[in-house]
Design a protein around this motif. Structure first.
Motif, PDB file in Angstrom:
ATOM      1  N   VAL A 192       0.843  -1.194   0.000  1.00 43.24           N
ATOM      2  CA  VAL A 192       0.000   0.000   0.000  1.00 43.24           C
ATOM      3  C   VAL A 192       0.878   1.244   0.000  1.00 43.24           C
ATOM      4  CG1 VAL A 192      -1.744   1.308   1.269  1.00 43.24           C
ATOM      5  CG2 VAL A 192      -1.868  -1.192   1.171  1.00 43.24           C
ATOM      6  N   ARG A 193       0.492   2.214  -0.833  1.00 43.37           N
ATOM      7  CA  ARG A 193       1.152   3.518  -0.859  1.00 43.37           C
ATOM      8  C   ARG A 193       0.076   4.603  -0.826  1.00 43.37           C
ATOM      9  NH1 ARG A 193       6.542   3.373  -2.257  1.00 43.37           N
ATOM     10  NH2 ARG A 193       7.296   1.335  -2.947  1.00 43.37           N
ATOM     11  N   CYS A 194       0.333   5.658  -0.049  1.00 42.80           N
ATOM     12  CA  CYS A 194      -0.607   6.761   0.080  1.00 42.80           C
ATOM     13  C   CYS A 194       0.132   8.067  -0.174  1.00 42.80           C
ATOM     14  CB  CYS A 194      -1.247   6.796   1.469  1.00 42.80           C
ATOM     15  SG  CYS A 194      -2.169   5.287   1.882  1.00 42.80           S
ATOM     16  N   ARG A 195      -0.368   8.846  -1.120  1.00 46.86           N
ATOM     17  CA  ARG A 195       0.268  10.117  -1.441  1.00 46.86           C
ATOM     18  C   ARG A 195      -0.741  11.266  -1.523  1.00 46.86           C
ATOM     19  NH1 ARG A 195       3.787   7.637   0.013  1.00 46.86           N
ATOM     20  NH2 ARG A 195       5.806   7.195  -0.947  1.00 46.86           N
ATOM     21  N   GLY A 196      -1.960  10.983  -1.877  1.00 45.86           N
ATOM     22  CA  GLY A 196      -2.928  12.052  -2.076  1.00 45.86           C
ATOM     23  C   GLY A 196      -3.519  12.526  -0.771  1.00 45.86           C
ATOM     24  N   ALA A 197      -3.381  13.785  -0.422  1.00 46.46           N
ATOM     25  CA  ALA A 197      -3.967  14.332   0.805  1.00 46.46           C
ATOM     26  C   ALA A 197      -4.096  15.836   0.654  1.00 46.46           C
ATOM     27  CB  ALA A 197      -3.107  13.991   2.017  1.00 46.46           C
ATOM     28  N   ARG A 198      -5.106  16.394   1.304  1.00 42.21           N
ATOM     29  CA  ARG A 198      -5.284  17.839   1.283  1.00 42.21           C
ATOM     30  C   ARG A 198      -5.598  18.339   2.687  1.00 42.21           C
ATOM     31  NH1 ARG A 198      -9.250  19.111  -3.720  1.00 42.21           N
ATOM     32  NH2 ARG A 198      -8.945  17.176  -4.848  1.00 42.21           N
ATOM     33  N   ALA A 199      -5.715  19.622   2.802  1.00 45.02           N
ATOM     34  CA  ALA A 199      -5.933  20.197   4.132  1.00 45.02           C
ATOM     35  C   ALA A 199      -7.396  20.229   4.510  1.00 45.02           C
ATOM     36  CB  ALA A 199      -5.360  21.617   4.180  1.00 45.02           C
ATOM     37  N   GLY A 200      -8.309  19.965   3.604  1.00 44.97           N
ATOM     38  CA  GLY A 200      -9.729  20.015   3.910  1.00 44.97           C
ATOM     39  C   GLY A 200     -10.209  18.750   4.597  1.00 44.97           C
ATOM     40  N   GLU A 201     -11.509  18.689   4.796  1.00 47.70           N
ATOM     41  CA  GLU A 201     -12.123  17.545   5.463  1.00 47.70           C
ATOM     42  C   GLU A 201     -12.290  16.397   4.464  1.00 47.70           C
ATOM     43  OE1 GLU A 201     -13.027  17.449   8.720  1.00 47.70           O
ATOM     44  OE2 GLU A 201     -12.207  19.424   9.081  1.00 47.70           O
ATOM     45  N   GLU A 202     -11.221  15.807   4.017  1.00 45.29           N
ATOM     46  CA  GLU A 202     -11.275  14.766   2.995  1.00 45.29           C
ATOM     47  C   GLU A 202     -10.428  13.579   3.419  1.00 45.29           C
ATOM     48  OE1 GLU A 202     -10.169  16.334  -0.749  1.00 45.29           O
ATOM     49  OE2 GLU A 202     -11.517  18.057  -0.631  1.00 45.29           O
ATOM     50  N   GLY A 203     -10.750  12.433   2.838  1.00 46.83           N
ATOM     51  CA  GLY A 203      -9.934  11.258   3.082  1.00 46.83           C
ATOM     52  C   GLY A 203      -8.672  11.284   2.241  1.00 46.83           C
ATOM     53  N   THR A 204      -7.929  10.225   2.322  1.00 46.51           N
ATOM     54  CA  THR A 204      -6.655  10.120   1.626  1.00 46.51           C
ATOM     55  C   THR A 204      -6.756   9.048   0.551  1.00 46.51           C
ATOM     56  OG1 THR A 204      -5.442  10.783   3.589  1.00 46.51           O
ATOM     57  CG2 THR A 204      -4.211   9.609   1.907  1.00 46.51           C
ATOM     58  N   THR A 205      -6.160   9.317  -0.613  1.00 39.67           N
ATOM     59  CA  THR A 205      -6.140   8.353  -1.709  1.00 39.67           C
ATOM     60  C   THR A 205      -4.926   7.447  -1.556  1.00 39.67           C
ATOM     61  OG1 THR A 205      -7.221   9.918  -3.187  1.00 39.67           O
ATOM     62  CG2 THR A 205      -6.081   8.057  -4.200  1.00 39.67           C
ATOM     63  N   CYS A 206      -5.181   6.147  -1.570  1.00 41.74           N
ATOM     64  CA  CYS A 206      -4.112   5.159  -1.428  1.00 41.74           C
ATOM     65  C   CYS A 206      -4.207   4.143  -2.568  1.00 41.74           C
ATOM     66  CB  CYS A 206      -4.212   4.415  -0.097  1.00 41.74           C
ATOM     67  SG  CYS A 206      -4.013   5.480   1.351  1.00 41.74           S
ATOM     68  N   SER A 207      -3.076   3.578  -2.915  1.00 44.86           N
ATOM     69  CA  SER A 207      -3.039   2.527  -3.930  1.00 44.86           C
ATOM     70  C   SER A 207      -2.590   1.227  -3.283  1.00 44.86           C
ATOM     71  CB  SER A 207      -2.089   2.896  -5.069  1.00 44.86           C
ATOM     72  OG  SER A 207      -0.742   2.910  -4.616  1.00 44.86           O
ATOM     73  N   ALA A 208      -3.102   0.105  -3.787  1.00 42.41           N
ATOM     74  CA  ALA A 208      -2.747  -1.225  -3.285  1.00 42.41           C
ATOM     75  C   ALA A 208      -2.447  -2.125  -4.480  1.00 42.41           C
ATOM     76  CB  ALA A 208      -3.881  -1.808  -2.453  1.00 42.41           C
ATOM     77  N   PHE A 209      -1.270  -2.714  -4.505  1.00 46.38           N
ATOM     78  CA  PHE A 209      -0.838  -3.570  -5.616  1.00 46.38           C
ATOM     79  C   PHE A 209      -0.856  -5.024  -5.160  1.00 46.38           C
ATOM     80  CE2 PHE A 209       2.820  -5.409  -8.112  1.00 46.38           C
ATOM     81  CZ  PHE A 209       2.146  -5.455  -9.322  1.00 46.38           C
ATOM     82  N   ASP A 210      -1.569  -5.875  -5.940  1.00 46.77           N
ATOM     83  CA  ASP A 210      -1.682  -7.282  -5.570  1.00 46.77           C
ATOM     84  C   ASP A 210      -0.768  -8.189  -6.391  1.00 46.77           C
ATOM     85  OD1 ASP A 210      -2.832  -7.389  -8.054  1.00 46.77           O
ATOM     86  OD2 ASP A 210      -4.725  -8.272  -7.401  1.00 46.77           O
TER      87      ASP A 210
END
Length: 770
Positions: A658-676
């Protein structure tokens, strides 16, 4: 057909010329106009197909062109082998027809003998060489002529004895038998009807030898004295007619087997299937049926592996090359089955080959077994050890043609194990047997390749490591690094002069204002410069945080620094142009884990990613260290924590990378990628709702690099840099057909930027998009 020169005609008498003409007439009868027309049509068809196939494939299915280039030589070799299949029978039939036409066997024999002497061809050949030759040896042709004419064999008269060069062995020829003495106590009496080869091997590199072989494939050799060579040849001329009939040639020529093995080698190297390439090379050198069957079965397994991992035929070359590899493999299996009764040329080498295959398959399966019995561990192990499938199938192919029945029966479970290994590495196995919250769904992303001309293009004398665009695409910020890994931000109007700033990261606040982040020892400095007002600094702030992540929300001008301080998670936030700062602190969920990454904040809860690396190999101490040499890769285990002021809760646990890079300062979740191992899925992880939401999925490995803003993430997919909008399942990449390799991408409201490095300078291109 026999071509007779004027010089040779002068050496032939009238009867011999008549016999040669009768032989030519026999050839003409065989190659009648109907047969010649058929051969001519086949040749024309092959020429036309060869001329048209390449451009047609290039226009219709360009990704199949390499596979066609691999398969076309196989087709040619197969046609040539089929046409030459009955050449020995045809030559013998022509000799017998010439005998019927001329009616003089001795004249025909004399003429053929003079032809061979004029062409400097040996009268007798090695048995194995003759079986695979297009023509029988002169000795066999003479034997067939005498048999058809019904002439009595000439008599030796007195027995002919030849002493060996060592003085301890000798050979005696009688009218009905051969006596071979290898010493005072070793004597063999062999009836001529059991002798399949009797010839003088007079190679220049060694002393002349008398060589004999019988139907049981026993072989004897005797070093002849130079003075006895002529007498030995004369003796063999007499006893040739008494020898046993020659063994039948193989059902399929070894030339076709070697051609298929060579094309298998080429196809395997093209798609980096090195075990198959090695087996193909061995099959070229040692074309025994069990060896070629092993190479064929391994080719089938490798093709199945490629098709398992590459499903897009029209956009990928590898499935087509795998098709060529599959066809070559099936051809090798068919040839091996057809020639299964052939004796192995070197039985010891063939047995050693099977033993090495068994050792290799055992090692591969052992490594998979040490990885664990969990479905995900087995899946990863099957992907990391494709040789388990390839070598198991190769061993099954080799044992399927063994003479001992138990070995043939063992090929069935081995073949089953090979295909099971292929299935374990498939996504179907993972979806059916694995339970993981971040298993990717089916791929459903639309990819657009931007092939329009750039709106703006300019070059800079450094390698661009980061690219940022202002909302309207008027200004750019370019990041570069020196040899000490120190970052510099170069910012200004696109195509105009750029100003250098000492900073580690940058983000545009609006059109013209740039927010810079500089990490200092024990602190972080934020400042805003106005590029429209001579790069004037209009706001700055210093925070005591280190190792921070900058989160910025353009709509509200809110910035946030998320990092660590004294082992705690610390956040400082505020608004650009305002010096008021809000600081919050959370206790880390774990104290004994170094790899903790604070990703984002939602409703005062921090999303933290814990990554554990573990060895898939069992065992302890020295045994585990040795196992790590054959499988050093560590398995990833990812845990998501929701950390509040008073508690920490681990709410999601994944065994995927799992890798997570997408994030912002607002009330939002984080975008993560998962490679199988085959697919990459994208998920929005929400620490408040304690869940993950599927966003998109792509086939292959998408290496997530950073958040690109406005719902886009930047990453490398199949070795191409791509911008992906996960919510809408859209992807954009820049056309690289002109030879440029895009190293950086960025996107704004209606502008896309791309940077490429040629070793001396970077070229930045800005494209207008809608």
């Amino acid at each position: 057909m026999v071509v007779v020169s004027s010089t040779l005609v002068e050496r032939l008498d009238h009867d011999e010329v008549t016999a040669i003409l009768a032989h030519e007439l026999a050839h003409i009868e065989y190659f009648n106009p109907r047969r010649l027309r058929k051969m001519s049509r086949l040749s024309c068809a092959l020429v036309a197909a060869g001329a048209l196939l390449s451009p047609v494939v290039q226009l219709t299915v360009p990704h199949a062109l390499t596979a066609m280039l691999v398969l076309w030589p196989v087709v040619l070799f197969a046609v040539m082998a089929l046409r030459a299949k009955d050449r020995q029978k045809h030559e013998t039939a022509s000799d017998l027809r010439a005998l019927a036409l001329a009616g003089d066997p001795e004249a025909l024999i004399r003429a053929l003998t003079k032809l061979h002497a004029f062409a400097r061809l040996p009268r007798r050949w090695d048995t194995e060489f003759e079986r695979h030759a297009t023509h029988p040896s002169l000795a066999r042709r003479i034997q067939a002529i005498h048999a058809a004419a019904g002439t009595a064999p000439a008599s030796l008269g007195e027995a002919a004895t030849f002493a060996g060069g060592d003085g301890s062995s000798w050979v005696t020829f009688h009218d009905d038998r051969l006596v071979w003495n290898e010493g005072p106590s070793a004597s063999h009496t062999i009836d001529y009807g059991h002798v399949t080869m009797l010839r003088v091997d007079a190679r220049r590199s060694s002393s002349p030898r008398l060589v004999a072989a019988d139907r049981a494939n026993r072989r004897w050799e005797l070093v002849l004295r130079s003075s006895d060579v002529a007498r030995a040849q004369a003796t063999l001329d007499i006893v040739d007619t008494r020898l046993a009939a020659a063994d039948a040639p193989p059902v399929v020529s070894l030339a076709l087997s070697r051609a298929l093995s060579l094309m298998t080698l080429v196809a395997a190297l093209t798609i980096a299937q090195f075990p198959v390439a090695l087996l193909g090379w061995i099959a070229v050198l040692l074309p025994a049926p069990s060896v070629t069957a092993a190479a064929g079965a391994a080719s089938v397994g490798a093709a199945a592996l490629i098709w398992r991992d590459h499903s897009v035929w029209m956009k990928d070359t590898q499935p087509w090359i795998a098709l060529a590899l599959m066809i070559c493999g099936l051809g090798l299996i068919a040839v091996s089955v057809s020639n299964r009764r052939e004796r192995a040329p070197r039985p010891a080498l063939v047995s050693a080959f099977a033993g090495l295959l068994a050792v290799g398959a055992t090692v591969a399966w052992g490594a998979m077994a040490f990885a664990g019995i969990d479905a995900i561990d087995l899946h990863y192990a099957a992907l990391e050890w494709p040789s388990a499938a390839v070598l198991s199938l190769a061993l099954a192919g080799s044992l399927a043609l063994a003479r001992w029945p138990p070995l043939r029966y063992a090929s069935v479970p081995l073949a089953t194990a090979g295909f099971v290994a292929v299935a374990i590495g498939s996504t179907s196995f993972l979806d059916r047997f694995a339970a993981d919250p971040l298993l990717p769904p089916a791929a459903s992303v639309t990819v657009t390749t931007l092939a329009v001309d750039a709106r703006t293009e300019f070059a800079v004398p450094f390698e661009v490591r980061a690219l940022r665009l202002s909302p309207d695409g008027v200004f750019v910020a370019l990041g570069s690094e020196n040899k000490d890994d120190e970052t510099t931000i170069h910012a200004g109007r696109a195509g105009g002069p750029l100003t250098d700033f000492t900073a580690d990261d940058a983000v545009f606040v609006d059109e013209g204002r740039l927010l810079l982040l500089e990490r200092q020892r024990g602190a972080t400095v934020l400042r805003v410069v106005d590029l429209r007002r001579e790069n004037r600094e209009v706001w700055s702030l210093r925070s005591p945080l280190s190792a921070v992540r900058l989160l910025f929300h353009r709509a509200s001008n809110e910035w946030r620094l998320l990092g660590w301080n004294d082992g705690d998670i610390v956040s400082t936030a505020g608004t650009v142009d305002d010096h008021r700062v809000r600081e919050e602190r959370w206790k880390a969920p774990l104290d004994d884990i170094d790899d903790l990454d604070a990703l984002s904040i939602s409703r005062r809860e921090v999303l933290v990613l814990e990554t554990r690396r573990r060895s898939p190999l069992a065992g302890n101490g020295r045994f585990r260290q040795w196992l790590a040499l054959v499988q050093p890769r560590l398995r990833a285990e990812s845990r998501f924590w929701a950390v509040s002021k008073h508690s920490s809760l681990m709410f999601l646990n994944s065994r995927l990378d799992v890798r997570c890079r997408g994030a912002r300062a607002g009330e939002e979740g984080t975008t993560c990628s998962a490679f199988d191992g085959t697919r990459t899925g994208f998920f929005a992880v929400d620490p408040v709702m304690r869940r993950s939401t599927v966003l998109a999925s792509v086939a292959g490995h998408f290496y997530l690099r950073s958040d690109a803003g406005q719902g886009w993430v930047l990453g490398r997919w199949d070795d191409r840099l791509v911008l992906l909008r996960t919510a809408r399942r859209q992807a954009i990449r820049v056309d690289e057909t002109d030879g440029t390799r895009v190293d950086q991408l960025a996107i704004a409201d209606k502008t896309l930027g791309a940077a490429s490095w040629n070793g001396h300078e970077s070229t930045i291109r800005l494209y207008s998009i809608e």
